[in-house]
Motif scaffolding. Sequence first.
Motif, short mmCIF file in Angstrom:
data_model
loop_
_atom_site.label_atom_id
_atom_site.label_comp_id
_atom_site.label_asym_id
_atom_site.label_seq_id
_atom_site.Cartn_x
_atom_site.Cartn_y
_atom_site.Cartn_z
N THR A 1 -4.37 41.47 49.71
CA THR A 1 -5.76 41.85 49.88
C THR A 1 -5.87 42.64 51.18
N PHE B 1 -9.64 45.74 48.99
CA PHE B 1 -8.78 46.31 47.97
C PHE B 1 -7.73 45.26 47.68
N THR B 2 -7.70 44.73 46.46
CA THR B 2 -6.74 43.69 46.11
C THR B 2 -5.77 44.24 45.08
N LEU B 3 -4.48 44.13 45.39
CA LEU B 3 -3.42 44.61 44.52
C LEU B 3 -2.51 43.45 44.13
N SER C 1 1.46 44.08 46.96
CA SER C 1 0.58 42.96 46.64
C SER C 1 -0.12 42.44 47.88
N GLN D 1 -3.71 55.67 39.50
CA GLN D 1 -4.66 54.58 39.37
C GLN D 1 -5.54 54.85 38.16
N GLN E 1 -12.04 48.32 38.94
CA GLN E 1 -10.88 47.48 38.66
C GLN E 1 -10.07 48.17 37.59
N LEU F 1 -11.22 46.92 43.53
CA LEU F 1 -11.70 47.69 44.68
C LEU F 1 -13.19 47.45 44.85
N GLN G 1 1.03 43.30 42.26
CA GLN G 1 2.10 44.17 41.76
C GLN G 1 3.15 43.37 41.00
N THR H 1 -2.16 45.41 38.92
CA THR H 1 -3.60 45.47 38.73
C THR H 1 -4.28 45.60 40.08
N LEU H 2 -5.50 46.15 40.05
CA LEU H 2 -6.24 46.35 41.29
C LEU H 2 -7.70 46.01 41.11
#
Length: 154
Positions: A43, A68-70, A41, A117, A104, A86, A72, A83-84
């Motif tokens: 950014t 890239f934001t995750l 998790s 992904q 996304q 990009l 988790q 979720t992601l």
Amino acid sequence: MKKRLLMLFVPVLVATLVAGCGGDDTVDPEPPAAEGPPDLSGTYNLVSLSGAITGGITLAPPVAVGTFTLVQNPASGDTATGTLTLSITVTSPLDGSVIPIEDQGTFTVRADGTWEQTGQLAQNIGTYSLAGNVLTVTVTEPPPNVATTVWQRQ
């Protein structure tokens, strides 16, 4: 008298030791709990991008910039999902044209380093590694999406 007392004491001592050993009762130890993947998790800022989209050339800022934001979810066994989002912008050094890459969707990571992904653009399969705050994602399938991206967590 001492000899007779000793003769009585030795069998009692041996019987006590044998009874304390437990005989044929064996209890298998519990296996260790499966270790889940690390929490990815956060950014991340793009450090570098190379692959089919770049013609095999490694691009880095200022030519290629991105985030890239995750997010988790808690791991379940050796697997975690999340979720992601990009966003990458590549600026051509030849003519200044800008190529945006935005996606996304969801991701799945496993403790063995596998990465999946699913986004609006495609489904990618590959591997990941996290060293400190540097995340490397290597997409190995499908062939048009083969790439390696390196990200620095903010």
